[in-house]
Design a protein around this motif. Structure first.
Motif, PDB file in Angstrom:
ATOM      1  N   LYS A 252       8.297  16.075  -7.572  1.00 30.19           N
ATOM      2  CA  LYS A 252       9.375  15.144  -7.253  1.00 30.19           C
ATOM      3  C   LYS A 252       9.307  13.846  -8.038  1.00 30.19           C
ATOM      4  O   LYS A 252      10.142  12.974  -7.855  1.00 30.19           O
ATOM      5  N   GLY A 253       8.279  13.659  -8.887  1.00 32.76           N
ATOM      6  CA  GLY A 253       8.201  12.445  -9.692  1.00 32.76           C
ATOM      7  C   GLY A 253       6.783  11.919  -9.811  1.00 32.76           C
ATOM      8  O   GLY A 253       5.813  12.606  -9.502  1.00 32.76           O
ATOM      9  N   THR A 254       6.708  10.650 -10.257  1.00 36.32           N
ATOM     10  CA  THR A 254       5.425   9.982 -10.467  1.00 36.32           C
ATOM     11  C   THR A 254       5.429   8.643  -9.748  1.00 36.32           C
ATOM     12  O   THR A 254       6.391   7.888  -9.850  1.00 36.32           O
ATOM     13  N   LEU A 255       4.344   8.349  -9.032  1.00 37.84           N
ATOM     14  CA  LEU A 255       4.173   7.070  -8.344  1.00 37.84           C
ATOM     15  C   LEU A 255       2.814   6.495  -8.709  1.00 37.84           C
ATOM     16  O   LEU A 255       1.859   7.240  -8.939  1.00 37.84           O
ATOM     17  N   SER A 256       2.726   5.164  -8.763  1.00 32.64           N
ATOM     18  CA  SER A 256       1.435   4.538  -9.052  1.00 32.64           C
ATOM     19  C   SER A 256       1.251   3.331  -8.142  1.00 32.64           C
ATOM     20  O   SER A 256       2.217   2.728  -7.689  1.00 32.64           O
ATOM     21  N   LEU A 257      -0.008   3.002  -7.898  1.00 31.68           N
ATOM     22  CA  LEU A 257      -0.368   1.903  -7.010  1.00 31.68           C
ATOM     23  C   LEU A 257      -1.649   1.269  -7.518  1.00 31.68           C
ATOM     24  O   LEU A 257      -2.597   1.968  -7.879  1.00 31.68           O
ATOM     25  N   THR A 258      -1.673  -0.056  -7.539  1.00 28.45           N
ATOM     26  CA  THR A 258      -2.893  -0.783  -7.853  1.00 28.45           C
ATOM     27  C   THR A 258      -3.594  -1.084  -6.534  1.00 28.45           C
ATOM     28  O   THR A 258      -3.087  -1.839  -5.712  1.00 28.45           O
ATOM     29  N   VAL A 259      -4.742  -0.484  -6.335  1.00 32.95           N
ATOM     30  CA  VAL A 259      -5.511  -0.622  -5.097  1.00 32.95           C
ATOM     31  C   VAL A 259      -6.293  -1.934  -5.136  1.00 32.95           C
ATOM     32  O   VAL A 259      -6.723  -2.391  -6.201  1.00 32.95           O
ATOM     33  N   HIS A 260      -6.494  -2.536  -3.981  1.00 33.18           N
ATOM     34  CA  HIS A 260      -7.272  -3.769  -3.845  1.00 33.18           C
ATOM     35  C   HIS A 260      -8.649  -3.590  -4.476  1.00 33.18           C
ATOM     36  O   HIS A 260      -9.265  -2.526  -4.355  1.00 33.18           O
TER      37      HIS A 260
ATOM     38  N   ILE B  82     -17.450  -5.480   4.315  1.00 35.11           N
ATOM     39  CA  ILE B  82     -16.785  -5.464   5.623  1.00 35.11           C
ATOM     40  C   ILE B  82     -15.466  -6.232   5.584  1.00 35.11           C
ATOM     41  O   ILE B  82     -14.542  -5.936   6.333  1.00 35.11           O
ATOM     42  N   GLU B  83     -15.346  -7.193   4.668  1.00 35.68           N
ATOM     43  CA  GLU B  83     -14.111  -7.970   4.562  1.00 35.68           C
ATOM     44  C   GLU B  83     -12.949  -7.120   4.036  1.00 35.68           C
ATOM     45  O   GLU B  83     -11.795  -7.405   4.319  1.00 35.68           O
ATOM     46  N   SER B  84     -13.235  -6.098   3.246  1.00 39.18           N
ATOM     47  CA  SER B  84     -12.176  -5.263   2.685  1.00 39.18           C
ATOM     48  C   SER B  84     -11.998  -3.960   3.468  1.00 39.18           C
ATOM     49  O   SER B  84     -11.407  -3.005   2.966  1.00 39.18           O
ATOM     50  N   ASP B  85     -12.477  -3.937   4.702  1.00 38.12           N
ATOM     51  CA  ASP B  85     -12.382  -2.755   5.547  1.00 38.12           C
ATOM     52  C   ASP B  85     -10.927  -2.388   5.825  1.00 38.12           C
ATOM     53  O   ASP B  85     -10.532  -1.232   5.703  1.00 38.12           O
ATOM     54  N   ALA B  86     -10.107  -3.368   6.185  1.00 38.77           N
ATOM     55  CA  ALA B  86      -8.696  -3.110   6.478  1.00 38.77           C
ATOM     56  C   ALA B  86      -7.953  -2.695   5.217  1.00 38.77           C
ATOM     57  O   ALA B  86      -7.017  -1.878   5.282  1.00 38.77           O
ATOM     58  N   GLN B  87      -8.358  -3.221   4.071  1.00 35.80           N
ATOM     59  CA  GLN B  87      -7.710  -2.853   2.819  1.00 35.80           C
ATOM     60  C   GLN B  87      -7.948  -1.380   2.480  1.00 35.80           C
ATOM     61  O   GLN B  87      -7.089  -0.723   1.895  1.00 35.80           O
ATOM     62  N   ALA B  88      -9.100  -0.856   2.848  1.00 33.84           N
ATOM     63  CA  ALA B  88      -9.398   0.559   2.597  1.00 33.84           C
ATOM     64  C   ALA B  88      -8.470   1.451   3.421  1.00 33.84           C
ATOM     65  O   ALA B  88      -7.958   2.459   2.925  1.00 33.84           O
ATOM     66  N   GLY B  89      -8.231   1.090   4.659  1.00 33.81           N
ATOM     67  CA  GLY B  89      -7.314   1.851   5.501  1.00 33.81           C
ATOM     68  C   GLY B  89      -5.884   1.777   4.991  1.00 33.81           C
ATOM     69  O   GLY B  89      -5.160   2.779   4.975  1.00 33.81           O
ATOM     70  N   THR B  90      -5.481   0.599   4.550  1.00 32.36           N
ATOM     71  CA  THR B  90      -4.138   0.427   4.007  1.00 32.36           C
ATOM     72  C   THR B  90      -3.961   1.240   2.735  1.00 32.36           C
ATOM     73  O   THR B  90      -2.943   1.914   2.540  1.00 32.36           O
ATOM     74  N   ALA B  91      -4.943   1.210   1.849  1.00 36.66           N
ATOM     75  CA  ALA B  91      -4.866   1.966   0.604  1.00 36.66           C
ATOM     76  C   ALA B  91      -4.801   3.461   0.880  1.00 36.66           C
ATOM     77  O   ALA B  91      -4.043   4.192   0.234  1.00 36.66           O
ATOM     78  N   ARG B  92      -5.549   3.932   1.859  1.00 36.59           N
ATOM     79  CA  ARG B  92      -5.555   5.351   2.203  1.00 36.59           C
ATOM     80  C   ARG B  92      -4.177   5.794   2.676  1.00 36.59           C
ATOM     81  O   ARG B  92      -3.670   6.829   2.289  1.00 36.59           O
TER      82      ARG B  92
ATOM     83  N   LEU C 219      -1.215   4.299   2.055  1.00 39.85           N
ATOM     84  CA  LEU C 219      -0.252   4.199   0.967  1.00 39.85           C
ATOM     85  C   LEU C 219      -0.382   5.365  -0.015  1.00 39.85           C
ATOM     86  O   LEU C 219       0.619   5.953  -0.431  1.00 39.85           O
ATOM     87  N   VAL C 220      -1.599   5.712  -0.388  1.00 42.59           N
ATOM     88  CA  VAL C 220      -1.802   6.826  -1.314  1.00 42.59           C
ATOM     89  C   VAL C 220      -1.426   8.143  -0.639  1.00 42.59           C
ATOM     90  O   VAL C 220      -0.856   9.035  -1.272  1.00 42.59           O
ATOM     91  N   GLY C 221      -1.713   8.284   0.636  1.00 33.33           N
ATOM     92  CA  GLY C 221      -1.304   9.482   1.371  1.00 33.33           C
ATOM     93  C   GLY C 221       0.206   9.646   1.385  1.00 33.33           C
ATOM     94  O   GLY C 221       0.729  10.755   1.212  1.00 33.33           O
ATOM     95  N   ASN C 222       0.929   8.540   1.562  1.00 35.55           N
ATOM     96  CA  ASN C 222       2.386   8.582   1.521  1.00 35.55           C
ATOM     97  C   ASN C 222       2.886   8.909   0.116  1.00 35.55           C
ATOM     98  O   ASN C 222       3.904   9.589  -0.038  1.00 35.55           O
ATOM     99  N   MET C 223       2.178   8.437  -0.909  1.00 32.12           N
ATOM    100  CA  MET C 223       2.556   8.761  -2.276  1.00 32.12           C
ATOM    101  C   MET C 223       2.414  10.257  -2.538  1.00 32.12           C
ATOM    102  O   MET C 223       3.288  10.876  -3.152  1.00 32.12           O
ATOM    103  N   VAL C 224       1.319  10.845  -2.072  1.00 30.84           N
ATOM    104  CA  VAL C 224       1.084  12.277  -2.255  1.00 30.84           C
ATOM    105  C   VAL C 224       2.174  13.075  -1.538  1.00 30.84           C
ATOM    106  O   VAL C 224       2.722  14.042  -2.084  1.00 30.84           O
TER     107      VAL C 224
END
Length: 84
Positions: free
Chosen positions: A30-38, A57-67, A69-74
């Motif tokens: 269906k196309g190509t998507l890209s994301l710059t992860v924290h 531990i400070e970037s713990d929430a960012q890991a969940g958000t990135a997961r 977003l990338v899952g939605n991209m897939v």
């Protein structure tokens, strides 16, 4: 670690994932998507799964958000958008 980030993203057949530093590019039928992860999140690929780990531990929430977003991209490049 975030409970969301602990669950890996499964990459279905027909979807290609490219990891270049902090840039994740997902290509499918269906196309190509890209994301710059924290920069505090480490993305690794093991066979047909993507795993997300925070560097601290400070970037713990960012890991969940990135997961999520990338899952939605897939999902978007393999199945597309569907309104129910």
């Amino acid at each position: 670690m975030s409970r969301v980030a602990k669950k890996p993203v499964t990459v279905p057949s027909g979807v290609d994932v490219t990891l270049e530093g902090n840039l994740v590019t997902v290509t499918g039928g269906k196309g190509t998507l890209s994301l710059t992860v924290h920069e505090g999140v480490k993305v690794t690929r093991e066979a047909d799964e993507l795993r997300f780990e925070p560097h601290s531990i400070e970037s713990d929430a960012q890991a969940g958000t990135a997961r999520v977003l990338v899952g939605n991209m897939v999902t978007g490049v393999s199945q597309g958008f569907e309104r129910k």
